[in-house]
Design an enzyme around this catalytic site. Structure first.
Site, PDB file in Angstrom:
ATOM      1  N   ASP A 106      -1.776   7.104  -0.282  1.00 44.60           N
ATOM      2  CA  ASP A 106      -2.701   6.841   0.701  1.00 44.60           C
ATOM      3  C   ASP A 106      -1.809   6.447   2.184  1.00 44.60           C
ATOM      4  O   ASP A 106      -1.624   7.396   3.150  1.00 44.60           O
ATOM      5  CB  ASP A 106      -3.187   5.312   0.508  1.00 44.60           C
ATOM      6  N   ARG A 168     -10.770   3.211 -14.662  1.00 40.92           N
ATOM      7  CA  ARG A 168      -9.794   3.955 -14.917  1.00 40.92           C
ATOM      8  C   ARG A 168      -9.934   5.170 -15.843  1.00 40.92           C
ATOM      9  O   ARG A 168      -9.225   6.268 -15.771  1.00 40.92           O
ATOM     10  CB  ARG A 168      -8.412   3.489 -15.229  1.00 40.92           C
TER      11      ARG A 168
HETATM   12  C1  PRP Z   1      -1.974   2.899  -5.878  1.00 39.40           C
HETATM   13  C2  PRP Z   1      -1.236   4.503  -6.405  1.00 39.40           C
HETATM   14  C3  PRP Z   1       0.063   4.360  -5.397  1.00 39.40           C
HETATM   15  C4  PRP Z   1      -0.403   3.374  -4.186  1.00 39.40           C
HETATM   16  C5  PRP Z   1      -0.479   4.271  -3.080  1.00 39.40           C
HETATM   17  O1  PRP Z   1      -1.521   1.904  -6.656  1.00 39.40           O
HETATM   18  O2  PRP Z   1      -1.136   4.245  -7.494  1.00 39.40           O
HETATM   19  O3  PRP Z   1       1.176   3.626  -6.290  1.00 39.40           O
HETATM   20  O4  PRP Z   1      -1.553   2.784  -4.219  1.00 39.40           O
HETATM   21  O5  PRP Z   1      -0.714   3.623  -1.862  1.00 39.40           O
HETATM   22  P1  PRP Z   1       0.050   3.697  -0.406  1.00 39.40           P
HETATM   23  O6  PRP Z   1       0.131   5.001  -0.128  1.00 39.40           O
HETATM   24  O7  PRP Z   1      -0.891   3.193   0.394  1.00 39.40           O
HETATM   25  O8  PRP Z   1       1.370   3.032  -0.703  1.00 39.40           O
HETATM   26  P2  PRP Z   1      -2.200   0.627  -7.010  1.00 39.40           P
HETATM   27  O9  PRP Z   1      -1.397  -0.388  -5.805  1.00 39.40           O
HETATM   28  O10 PRP Z   1      -3.747   0.709  -6.740  1.00 39.40           O
HETATM   29  O11 PRP Z   1      -1.731   0.291  -8.468  1.00 39.40           O
HETATM   30  P3  PRP Z   1      -2.207   0.824  -9.857  1.00 39.40           P
HETATM   31  O12 PRP Z   1      -1.606   2.135  -9.871  1.00 39.40           O
HETATM   32  O13 PRP Z   1      -1.935  -0.049 -10.669  1.00 39.40           O
HETATM   33  O14 PRP Z   1      -3.998   0.917  -9.403  1.00 39.40           O
END
Ligand code: PRP
Length: 178
Positions: A106, A168
Site C-alpha cells: 500500500d 483471510r
Molecule cells: C499489510 C501487508 C503489508 C502491509 C502493507 O499487513 O501484509 O505487510 O500491510 O502496507 P504498507 O504498504 O502501507 O506498509 P497488515 O498490517 O495488514 O498485517 P497482516 O498481514 O497481518 O494482515
C-alpha cells in the site's frame, strides 16, 4: 459444506481460477530466473501466508521458506509508517537469493523498512513479489519485481487479506462495501 455469504461484500474482484492462473504465470517467471540459485522465499505474517504457499507450490526450482512478522505504529509526534520486526527470521539469508513475499503493498512503508533491514544481512540478491499492488496509496517508492494484480483504491478481503482478522481464508478476492 458451502460458506455462508459474507456480509458487506460488494463484488468479487478476482476469482479462484483467475488467481491460480496468475500465480502459475508469476511462479513460471520466478522458476526461470532462479534456476540453479539458492532461492529463499520470505513471507510477511500473517497476510502473505496464503499467497506464499500457493506460489511456493507452483515454483519449479528447489527453494527454502522462512517467515517474519512486523508491527506498525505511529511515533510520539504521530508520524505514520513506523515499523518494527515482531518475529524475526529463523535463519540467516547471507549469500542467498531472497524474494520477499507480500500479500499487498500500500503506502510502501513496510516494504521499505524490510528491504533496508534485510539488505543489511548480506543476501546475494533481494527481490519483491506481491500478490496485490494498491499503487494509488503509495507514499514511499519501493521496487516491486513481481506482482499478480494491481487493484483499485478499495478495501479488499480474501486470499490472506482480512477485515478484523476475518475472511483471510476466502479462495477469492472481494471488494467490501464502503
Ligand atoms: C499489510 C501487508 C503489508 C502491509 C502493507 O499487513 O501484509 O505487510 O500491510 O502496507 P504498507 O504498504 O502501507 O506498509 P497488515 O498490517 O495488514 O498485517 P497482516 O498481514 O497481518 O494482515
Amino acid at each position: 459444506m458451502s460458506q455462508a455469504p459474507i456480509p458487506g461484500l460488494e463484488r468479487v474482484l478476482f476469482t479462484g481460477e483467475q488467481i491460480d492462473q496468475r500465480i502459475r504465470e508469476v511462479a513460471g517467471e520466478i522458476s526461470r530466473r532462479y534456476e540453479g540459485k539458492p532461492l529463499k522465499l520470505i513471507g510477511v505474517l500473517k497476510g502473505s501466508v496464503f499467497f506464499m504457499t500457493a506460489l511456493s507450490r507452483q515454483i519449479e526450482v528447489p527453494h527454502k521458506i522462512d517467515f517474519l512478522a512486523i508491527s506498525s505504529f505511529s511515533n510520539k509526534s504521530g508520524s505514520p509508517g513506523m515499523v518494527r520486526i515482531a518475529k524475526d527470521l529463523d535463519d540467516s539469508i547471507e549469500g542467498e537469493d531472497v524474494i520477499l513475499v507480500e500479500d499487498i503493498v500500500d503506502t510502501g512503508f513496510t516494504l521499505r523498512y524490510l528491504l533496508q533491514t534485510l539488505a543489511g544481512r548480506g543476501p546475494n540478491s533481494l527481490s519483491v513479489c506481491t500478490f496485490l499492488d494498491r499503487n494509488s496509496r503509495r507514499i514511499v517508492q519501493v521496487p516491486v519485481d513481481y506482482r499478480c494484480f494491481e487493484i483499485p483504491d478499495r478495501f479488499v478481503v480474501g486470499f490472506g487479506l482480512d477485515h478484523n482478522q476475518l475472511y483471510r481464508n476466502l479462495g477469492y478476492v472481494a471488494v467490501m462495501k464502503p
